[in-house]
Design a protein around this motif. Structure first.
Motif, PDB file in Angstrom:
ATOM      1  N   GLY A 113       0.786  -1.223   0.000  1.00 54.58           N
ATOM      2  CA  GLY A 113       0.000   0.000   0.000  1.00 54.58           C
ATOM      3  C   GLY A 113       0.819   1.274   0.000  1.00 54.58           C
ATOM      4  N   GLN A 114       2.129   1.167  -0.025  1.00 58.27           N
ATOM      5  CA  GLN A 114       2.999   2.348  -0.072  1.00 58.27           C
ATOM      6  C   GLN A 114       3.626   2.474  -1.455  1.00 58.27           C
ATOM      7  OE1 GLN A 114       5.719   2.991   3.252  1.00 58.27           O
ATOM      8  NE2 GLN A 114       4.679   1.408   4.469  1.00 58.27           N
ATOM      9  N   LYS A 115       3.758   3.702  -1.902  1.00 53.04           N
ATOM     10  CA  LYS A 115       4.379   3.983  -3.195  1.00 53.04           C
ATOM     11  C   LYS A 115       5.377   5.113  -3.001  1.00 53.04           C
ATOM     12  CE  LYS A 115       3.167   4.840  -8.053  1.00 53.04           C
ATOM     13  NZ  LYS A 115       2.027   5.061  -9.000  1.00 53.04           N
ATOM     14  N   LYS A 116       6.648   4.814  -3.205  1.00 55.01           N
ATOM     15  CA  LYS A 116       7.712   5.775  -2.979  1.00 55.01           C
ATOM     16  C   LYS A 116       8.456   6.040  -4.290  1.00 55.01           C
ATOM     17  CE  LYS A 116       7.139   5.811   1.569  1.00 55.01           C
ATOM     18  NZ  LYS A 116       6.876   6.986   2.402  1.00 55.01           N
ATOM     19  N   THR A 117       8.709   7.310  -4.561  1.00 54.55           N
ATOM     20  CA  THR A 117       9.396   7.705  -5.800  1.00 54.55           C
ATOM     21  C   THR A 117      10.684   8.451  -5.457  1.00 54.55           C
ATOM     22  OG1 THR A 117       7.285   7.906  -6.958  1.00 54.55           O
ATOM     23  CG2 THR A 117       9.188   8.996  -7.957  1.00 54.55           C
TER      24      THR A 117
END
Length: 513
Positions: free
Chosen positions: A57-61
């Protein structure tokens, strides 16, 4: 045209390879991520390449720097035994499968940590039953750490009889106990090397910063200068040994031991060598803590060891970037012949250095093994109890379980002709493990001559030590011989008290660096 086309194809394939996102070997499918802590995912890509990490559920860029390196920090994750998928996307996409979330530990050290299940008591039976789908193992390859092969530094795998075969026995027993008590996935990383010295596990910059540790780095230059001659001399010695060994066999005699490998030819003895090849590549993979089982190979420089071990722990913590993560130290066991009188042996001073490091270094604990060694074997086969005591320390000091550990010396008070010792970790009170009196206490006056003393428990947490031969005592030692005959101080747990000394008098290795 063919050579030109081939050149173009090679160039294009090189560009394509350069564009691929790459991950360190410790990050992959079947890994366990540390619960309830920030989890770092890192790797390399083209400079300026955008990298997106998606998980739970986490999205890191992030964007790769000018050196091509990138990292993202995932927020704290709850324990999860259900396999999950992680994607890392840039110009290419990597999918990592079967990822669990739980507790991750590093075990490290020399041969007693490296020891395999099949080399321990009842190890074959334990290995045959080692099916733990939610326990994952990462065994750091020694030959890769020293660039002897281009293989991955390790491979992630669920714990099976096959995957555990080359894993640390003590580490495995620890993991089994931990999982039984915590009921969460367990990730274990094993980085161990028999015969290694602590300076090989410590960054050069930290060693060079101390005048007392810098000689461990300076030796590298000496070894480099003499290596070719040492190599030739060693080859000649081996050839002579083989001829003699053949003669002994022909005569029905037992062959003599082969000559030991000189330090100049042991790359794992070089300062920082194991750190560079086997520890730094793991950073900053999130771990709960580390457990260290080493000291045997530093016996000849016991006086230096407390500073060296303290420096190594500080270096790992600072470079890992997780603060003062828990660090357990397995104290060396009883070893060698039992002596009738108090002795001054370097082996005992290594144990004392380990004890003092644990007492004086934040969030560091001591795992006592003074009762489970073997007099004639530097590799005692009882690693099951070692693993259980590792787990007891972790459960108590790291996970906050209300448990009692080994009795710990807390205070020393000289009262006329007696010395009164006060202990912590006494549970319901100090006890004798066996016999009708406390054994292995020695006492000395200003002349530094040690004699066996009378010791008696005078309260829940106090012991009084004295001897008619020492009317003005200055110091006490307990179980301080290499192999004490009967160290029987305990508490209601039955766990042994650690050997200790209350003096700071020079040891037999004083000045050796």
């Amino acid at each position: 045209m063919k050579p030109l086309c081939l050149t173009i194809l090679i160039a294009l394939s090189s560009i394509a390879a350069l564009a691929d996102i790459r991950l360190p070997d410790v990050i992959g499918s079947s890994m366990v991520l540390q619960q309830k802590q920030t989890v770092t995912i890192w790797g390399s890509a083209d400079p300026g390449e955008t990298v997106i990490v998606t998980f739970a559920g986490q999205k890191k860029t992030t964007v790769a720097g000018s050196d091509g390196k990138w990292r993202v920090d995932l927020g704290k994750l709850p324990s999860n035994a259900n396999p999950q998928l992680m994607t890392i996307a840039g110009k290419n996409t990597i999918e990592l499968k079967d990822i669990l979330i739980g507790e991750v530990w590093l075990v490290a050290g020399q041969s007693n940590m490296q020891r395999l299940l099949r080399e321990t008591a009842n190890g074959d039976t334990w290995q045959a039953a080692a099916n733990h789908p939610t326990m994952r193992l990462f065994n750091v390859r020694r030959e890769v750490g020293f660039r002897r092969t281009g293989k991955p530094i390790g491979e992630l795998a669920a714990c099976t009889p096959q995957s555990v075969a080359e894993f640390s026995a003590a580490g495995y027993y620890f993991a089994v106990e931990l999982q039984k008590e915590l009921n969460v996935p367990i990730g274990m990383i094993n980085a161990s090397w028999g015969g290694s010295q602590a300076e090989a596990w410590t960054p050069v910059a930290y060693l060079n910063s101390s005048p007392d540790l810098k000689p461990t780095v300076d030796r590298t230059k000496i070894w480099e200068a003499e290596r070719e001659k040492v190599r030739a001399d060693y080859a000649a010695a081996i050839e002579a040994w083989r001829k003699k060994s053949d003669q002994q066999k022909a005569a029905g005699a037992r062959p003599s031991p082969s000559p030991g490998v000189p330090d100049a030819l042991r790359d794992y003895r070089i300062a920082s060598s194991i750190y560079d090849g086997m520890i730094e590549p793991l950073m900053p993979f999130a771990i709960r803590g580390a457990i260290w089982y080493q000291g045997e190979s530093n016996e000849e420089r016991a006086e230096q060891y407390e500073l060296l071990l303290t420096t190594m722990i500080r270096a790992w913590r600072e470079r890992w970037g997780e603060g003062n993560f828990p660090f357990g130290i397995i104290q060396l066991p009883n070893y060698r012949a039992v002596k009738a009188e108090p002795e001054e042996a370097p082996w005992s001073f290594i144990r004392e250095a380990q004890r003092r490091t644990a007492m004086n270094t934040p969030n560091t604990g001591l795992i006592v093994t003074i009762d489970i060694g073997e007099p004639n074997d530097i590799h005692p086969k009882n690693k099951l109890d070692v693993g259980k005591r590792m787990a007891l320390w972790a459960l108590k000091d790291v996970y906050g379980r209300k448990m009692t550990g080994s009795p710990v010396l807390k205070n020393v008070e000289i009262k006329d002709s007696k010395i009164v010792l006060t202990f912590a970790e006494v549970g319901h009170g100090l006890k004798l493990k066996d016999g009708d009196k406390l054994d292995e206490f020695a006492i000395a006056g200003a002349d530094k001559k040690w004699v066996w003393a009378e010791a008696k428990i005078i309260g829940k947490d106090k012991i009084e030590v004295s001897s008619p031969a020492v009317p003005e005592p200055k110091a006490v030692r307990y179980a301080f011989n290499s192999n004490p005959r009967r160290p029987n101080l305990t508490n209601d747990t039955g766990l042994p008290a650690s050997p200790f000394r209350t003096d700071n008098w020079p040891d037999p290795t004083s000045g050796k660096r």
